[in-house]
Design a protein around this motif. Structure first.
Motif, PDB file in Angstrom:
ATOM      1  N   GLY A  18       0.811  -1.220   0.000  1.00  0.00           N
ATOM      2  CA  GLY A  18       0.000   0.000   0.000  1.00  0.00           C
ATOM      3  C   GLY A  18       0.842   1.265   0.000  1.00  0.00           C
ATOM      4  N   PHE A  19       1.855   1.312   0.860  1.00  0.00           N
ATOM      5  CA  PHE A  19       2.719   2.497   0.902  1.00  0.00           C
ATOM      6  C   PHE A  19       3.485   2.662  -0.408  1.00  0.00           C
ATOM      7  N   LEU A  32       5.568  -1.210  14.206  1.00  0.00           N
ATOM      8  CA  LEU A  32       5.077  -0.239  15.194  1.00  0.00           C
ATOM      9  C   LEU A  32       3.627   0.136  14.896  1.00  0.00           C
ATOM     10  N   LEU A  33       3.332   0.339  13.621  1.00  0.00           N
ATOM     11  CA  LEU A  33       1.962   0.693  13.219  1.00  0.00           C
ATOM     12  C   LEU A  33       0.987  -0.411  13.618  1.00  0.00           C
ATOM     13  N   GLU A  41      -5.921   4.610   9.405  1.00  0.00           N
ATOM     14  CA  GLU A  41      -4.679   5.161   9.949  1.00  0.00           C
ATOM     15  C   GLU A  41      -3.645   5.370   8.845  1.00  0.00           C
ATOM     16  N   TYR A  42      -3.626   4.459   7.893  1.00  0.00           N
ATOM     17  CA  TYR A  42      -2.703   4.565   6.758  1.00  0.00           C
ATOM     18  C   TYR A  42      -2.939   5.869   5.990  1.00  0.00           C
ATOM     19  N   ALA A  98       2.714  10.162  15.610  1.00  0.00           N
ATOM     20  CA  ALA A  98       2.024  11.456  15.596  1.00  0.00           C
ATOM     21  C   ALA A  98       0.536  11.332  15.283  1.00  0.00           C
ATOM     22  N   VAL A  99       0.162  10.350  14.476  1.00  0.00           N
ATOM     23  CA  VAL A  99      -1.232  10.322  14.015  1.00  0.00           C
ATOM     24  C   VAL A  99      -2.027   9.105  14.493  1.00  0.00           C
ATOM     25  N   THR A 100      -1.375   8.151  15.148  1.00  0.00           N
ATOM     26  CA  THR A 100      -2.107   6.964  15.587  1.00  0.00           C
ATOM     27  C   THR A 100      -2.217   6.926  17.100  1.00  0.00           C
TER      28      THR A 100
END
Length: 332
Positions: free
Chosen positions: A152-153, A167-168, A182-183, A203-205
């Motif tokens: 995906g990334f 970590l994600l 979250e992605y 920062a975002v999760t």
């Protein structure tokens, strides 16, 4: 995907169920096709489904009929049917009609059922398994989810180290829908930066909801109502919808029930984790908490969760209040 005359797709991984549905629509019916019928919910009129199934396709080889979230594949319970406004006779008629549909299903129709839960001992489940295809949409293991993330990334021209992807997953879990949300936030936050870093993820999760809900279950075990509500409010502060949290709580209690049954069969912790495709620590927590919940009590709790979910969706109770009252009852 090979198309069978009748298919059943079931399991808690909604992302997979949606993908299969879109594949079927694309391969069988095509966009905007008049040879496509869709029925959804517990109040489905299966006489109408029958009429749709036996209708010949219009200038095409096949027509597609999809039945979603009918609830007809779960274990039959008279009390549950009555709560949903369905009498015992209505439920029996629906089962009879499904059997008739499967018996009279023409070769020109592809019939697909999409359900979150099924009872494999039900007659209609066995009929579909004998006539067509049954596919379980279960959560994938960590390695497969890591590959999915990397792909995906890469599609968005981003690079991510395996340790960062780990970590994600540690913070979010392996649920594809949750990971997708979250992605997308991480991609937007990273902007023009090519490499996704630990800092972007942090920062975002928020921390893995699954782990935090198990912390809430730990508090329930020791009847700590204040801690239970504190954990719940901590999740709502992160703007998680009460119905989403209710679904996650249901998954954890269902996991505990599955773990209890496999443990009674003599399966080891690692065998249970492999069979359920759950992380080891989740199985460990489930086994530990089983000291406080009998199998019958777990079934009662799952019934209560379904009841609360129905009351919220029908507007009989406010979503926030409904979940809070339910949690307090479990902690009493």
């Amino acid at each position: 995907m090979q198309i069978d005359n009748v298919c059943l797709f079931y399991g808690e991984e909604a992302y997979k169920r949606r993908n299969y549905k879109e594949q079927l629509k694309k391969q069988v019916a095509g966009p905007g096709s008049i040879n496509y019928s869709f029925f959804e919910g517990k109040g489905i009129d299966f006489s109408a489904v029958y009429d749709s199934v036996v209708t010949l396709p219009f200038f095409a080889e096949k027509r597609l009929v999809i039945v979603e979230n009918s609830g007809k594949f779960k274990a039959s319970k008279k009390s549950s049917a009555q709560e949903e406004g369905e009498g015992e006779g209505d439920a029996s008629f629906a089962d009879h009609m499904i059997e008739k549909i499967l018996k009279d299903l023409p070769e020109t129709t592809c019939l697909a059922f999409f359900e979150e839960e099924v009872n494999r001992s039900k007659k209609i489940y066995k009929l579909i398994a004998s006539k067509g295809k049954v596919i379980e949409c279960a959560p994938d293991g960590r390695d497969k989810v890591l590959r999915w993330l990397a792909k995906g990334f890469a599609a968005d021209n981003k690079k991510i180290r395996q340790s960062t992807a780990e970590l994600l997953i540690d913070r979010v879990g392996t649920n594809y829908d949750r990971l997708r949300r979250e992605y997308e936030k991480i991609i937007a936050y990273a902007g023009d930066e090519e490499v996704i870093t630990d800092e972007h993820v942090l920062a975002v999760t928020s921390e893995d909801i699954e782990s935090r809900i198990f912390d809430m279950l730990d508090a329930m075990c020791v009847k700590n109502k204040a801690k239970v509500l504190e954990s719940y409010y901590g999740l709502t502060v992160n703007k998680e919808h009460p119905l989403y949290l209710l679904a996650m709580i249901r998954i954890q209690f269902r996991t505990m029930l599955q773990v209890a049954e496999l443990d009674m069969e003599g399966s080891s912790k690692y065998q249970i984790a492999s069979r359920l495709k759950k992380r080891d620590f989740i199985v460990e927590k489930s086994l530990r908490n089983l000291r406080y919940f009998s199998r019958d009590r777990l079934i009662e709790i799952l019934d209560k969760i379904s009841e609360t979910d129905m009351k919220i969706k029908t507007g009989d109770i406010d979503e926030q209040i409904g979940v809070e009252l339910m949690l307090l009852e479990f902690s009493s």
